[in-house]
Design a protein around this motif. Sequence first.
Motif, PDB file in Angstrom:
ATOM      1  N   PRO A   1      29.815  -2.123  80.408  1.00  0.00           N
ATOM      2  CA  PRO A   1      30.608  -2.775  79.352  1.00  0.00           C
ATOM      3  C   PRO A   1      29.758  -3.227  78.160  1.00  0.00           C
ATOM      4  O   PRO A   1      28.601  -3.615  78.319  1.00  0.00           O
TER       5      PRO A   1
ATOM      6  N   TRP B   1      33.336   2.729  70.396  1.00  0.00           N
ATOM      7  CA  TRP B   1      32.727   3.574  69.368  1.00  0.00           C
ATOM      8  C   TRP B   1      32.834   5.051  69.776  1.00  0.00           C
ATOM      9  O   TRP B   1      33.279   5.905  69.018  1.00  0.00           O
TER      10      TRP B   1
ATOM     11  N   HIS C   1      33.617   2.630  83.514  1.00  0.00           N
ATOM     12  CA  HIS C   1      32.478   1.704  83.583  1.00  0.00           C
ATOM     13  C   HIS C   1      31.831   1.766  84.974  1.00  0.00           C
ATOM     14  O   HIS C   1      30.963   0.950  85.278  1.00  0.00           O
TER      15      HIS C   1
ATOM     16  N   TYR D   1      32.485 -12.045  74.096  1.00  0.00           N
ATOM     17  CA  TYR D   1      33.724 -11.443  74.620  1.00  0.00           C
ATOM     18  C   TYR D   1      34.330 -12.327  75.715  1.00  0.00           C
ATOM     19  O   TYR D   1      35.542 -12.498  75.782  1.00  0.00           O
TER      20      TYR D   1
ATOM     21  N   LEU E   1      32.029   4.512  61.127  1.00  0.00           N
ATOM     22  CA  LEU E   1      31.247   3.343  60.722  1.00  0.00           C
ATOM     23  C   LEU E   1      31.994   2.077  61.161  1.00  0.00           C
ATOM     24  O   LEU E   1      33.231   2.041  61.118  1.00  0.00           O
ATOM     25  N   PHE E   2      31.235   1.068  61.512  1.00  0.00           N
ATOM     26  CA  PHE E   2      31.826  -0.191  61.988  1.00  0.00           C
ATOM     27  C   PHE E   2      32.903  -0.696  61.025  1.00  0.00           C
ATOM     28  O   PHE E   2      34.010  -1.031  61.434  1.00  0.00           O
TER      29      PHE E   2
ATOM     30  N   MET F   1      36.013   1.517  61.309  1.00  0.00           N
ATOM     31  CA  MET F   1      36.719   1.387  62.594  1.00  0.00           C
ATOM     32  C   MET F   1      37.419   0.034  62.718  1.00  0.00           C
ATOM     33  O   MET F   1      38.446  -0.085  63.363  1.00  0.00           O
TER      34      MET F   1
ATOM     35  N   TYR G   1      41.675  -3.250  68.688  1.00  0.00           N
ATOM     36  CA  TYR G   1      42.258  -4.150  69.685  1.00  0.00           C
ATOM     37  C   TYR G   1      43.233  -5.176  69.094  1.00  0.00           C
ATOM     38  O   TYR G   1      43.600  -6.134  69.764  1.00  0.00           O
TER      39      TYR G   1
ATOM     40  N   PHE H   1      36.926  -8.452  68.824  1.00  0.00           N
ATOM     41  CA  PHE H   1      36.453  -7.387  69.718  1.00  0.00           C
ATOM     42  C   PHE H   1      35.380  -6.561  68.995  1.00  0.00           C
ATOM     43  O   PHE H   1      34.292  -6.333  69.520  1.00  0.00           O
TER      44      PHE H   1
ATOM     45  N   ARG I   1      32.980  -7.190  66.824  1.00  0.00           N
ATOM     46  CA  ARG I   1      32.439  -8.490  66.431  1.00  0.00           C
ATOM     47  C   ARG I   1      31.423  -8.361  65.304  1.00  0.00           C
ATOM     48  O   ARG I   1      31.692  -8.731  64.176  1.00  0.00           O
ATOM     49  N   LYS I   2      30.230  -7.818  65.600  1.00  0.00           N
ATOM     50  CA  LYS I   2      29.194  -7.673  64.563  1.00  0.00           C
ATOM     51  C   LYS I   2      28.778  -6.220  64.376  1.00  0.00           C
ATOM     52  O   LYS I   2      28.481  -5.792  63.276  1.00  0.00           O
TER      53      LYS I   2
HETATM   54  S1  PPS Z   1      34.062  -2.551  76.178  1.00  0.00           S
HETATM   55  O1  PPS Z   1      34.810  -3.819  76.382  1.00  0.00           O
HETATM   56  O2  PPS Z   1      33.129  -2.302  77.266  1.00  0.00           O
HETATM   57  O3  PPS Z   1      34.964  -1.428  75.928  1.00  0.00           O
HETATM   58  O4  PPS Z   1      33.193  -2.796  74.864  1.00  0.00           O
HETATM   59  P1  PPS Z   1      32.371  -1.685  74.060  1.00  0.00           P
HETATM   60  O5  PPS Z   1      33.282  -0.962  73.152  1.00  0.00           O
HETATM   61  O6  PPS Z   1      31.537  -0.891  74.990  1.00  0.00           O
HETATM   62  O7  PPS Z   1      31.365  -2.577  73.209  1.00  0.00           O
HETATM   63  C1  PPS Z   1      31.785  -3.412  72.156  1.00  0.00           C
HETATM   64  C2  PPS Z   1      30.618  -3.554  71.219  1.00  0.00           C
HETATM   65  O8  PPS Z   1      30.470  -2.344  70.447  1.00  0.00           O
HETATM   66  C3  PPS Z   1      30.552  -2.675  69.080  1.00  0.00           C
HETATM   67  N1  PPS Z   1      31.126  -1.568  68.290  1.00  0.00           N
HETATM   68  C4  PPS Z   1      30.481  -0.962  67.276  1.00  0.00           C
HETATM   69  N2  PPS Z   1      29.240  -1.153  66.785  1.00  0.00           N
HETATM   70  C5  PPS Z   1      28.878  -0.382  65.723  1.00  0.00           C
HETATM   71  N3  PPS Z   1      29.673   0.533  65.151  1.00  0.00           N
HETATM   72  C6  PPS Z   1      30.931   0.761  65.608  1.00  0.00           C
HETATM   73  N4  PPS Z   1      31.705   1.655  65.006  1.00  0.00           N
HETATM   74  C7  PPS Z   1      31.370  -0.008  66.738  1.00  0.00           C
HETATM   75  N5  PPS Z   1      32.525  -0.065  67.448  1.00  0.00           N
HETATM   76  C8  PPS Z   1      32.352  -1.019  68.391  1.00  0.00           C
HETATM   77  C9  PPS Z   1      31.416  -3.922  69.060  1.00  0.00           C
HETATM   78  O9  PPS Z   1      31.346  -4.586  67.831  1.00  0.00           O
HETATM   79  C10 PPS Z   1      30.805  -4.690  70.217  1.00  0.00           C
HETATM   80  O10 PPS Z   1      29.487  -5.178  69.944  1.00  0.00           O
HETATM   81  P2  PPS Z   1      29.171  -6.630  69.326  1.00  0.00           P
HETATM   82  O11 PPS Z   1      27.678  -6.769  69.434  1.00  0.00           O
HETATM   83  O12 PPS Z   1      29.893  -7.649  70.143  1.00  0.00           O
HETATM   84  O13 PPS Z   1      29.630  -6.569  67.903  1.00  0.00           O
END
Ligand code: PPS
Length: 285
Positions: free
Chosen positions: A42, A48, A99, A133, A219-220, A223, A231, A246, A248-249
């Motif tokens: 997770p 992504w 997972h 989370y 790109l973050f 998305m 979410y 969700f 987040r950063k």
């Molecule tokens: S889960 O619950 O297991 O499905 O979560 P998961 O998607 O594996 O992980 C969530 C983190 O991935 C970040 N995220 C991204 N980062 C960069 N670019 C893109 N496009 C992207 N999409 C999802 C998401 O922000 C979570 O990380 P954090 O550090 O909390 O921001």
Amino acid sequence: EADLYSVYKGVYMPNLIHTETSLQYFQNFTFRAEDILLVTYPKSGTTWMQEVVPLIVSGGDPTSVETMPNWDRVPWLEEIRTSTLNLEGRPSPRMLTTHFHYTMMPPSFFKVKPKVIYVLRNPKDVFTSIFHYSKMASFLVTPDSQTEFLQKFLDGNVIFGSWFDHVSGWLNADDKDRIMYISYEEMIMDLKDSVRRISQFLEKPLDDEVISKIADRCLFKNMKQNNMSNYSAVPHEIMDPTKSQFLRKGIAGDWKNQLTAAEADYFDAVYKDKMKDVKYKFVWD
Ligand code: PPS
């Protein structure tokens, strides 16, 4: 833990999302050789990849990422709703997620040998992401304190168990030629090159222009605007966006803003010990 989680094959799973029936469904699931299975611990880049892979498979056509929520588009095999999605009726290549640890995979996986994309992320950032989370998701135990939660994470007393076991288990998998290992950090550093490499692994070579478009969409910041991937469709009683988002950063290295120097040193010491027999060049080492 007692109310929110159950133990399955040695790891905690949130009861709201996984039931005996859903776990049984996965246990009896029949893979196809053409399936594409996304595997993550997770918070390592699941959502992504649930955006990247469908766009590659569709040759850049955004229909599925614009109309289907990520959990239907590339569903978790262990999840409660999956048995209702008629995966048996989906055309190949099916895109699936889990997972699960390597040792938890059902018999068909080892027989059929579908392609696997395994995404890894710096565990200090995984910890940081799960910590936030856990405060916003009602089906997760809310941490008492960061110190207490850090110890639980390092001991594997969190959902889906130990990061160390998950990563070392999948890195030591048999038939590694059908597994692509890619890190969250590589995707942060060069998303376009990551998309290209994934498309090559999936034997779906794409024009440079299409690859650029896919990378841009994933790109973050882009998305985060996609309601099928951010979410926002989840009721706020289940995920409370006022506590944490969700998406987040979306950066590498946020642990530096989260862990104290002493916590980071402690983390490194545990990491060094638990990973001492793992021969893999992690990008964060
Ligand atoms: S889960 O619950 O297991 O499905 O979560 P998961 O998607 O594996 O992980 C969530 C983190 O991935 C970040 N995220 C991204 N980062 C960069 N670019 C893109 N496009 C992207 N999409 C999802 C998401 O922000 C979570 O990380 P954090 O550090 O909390 O921001």
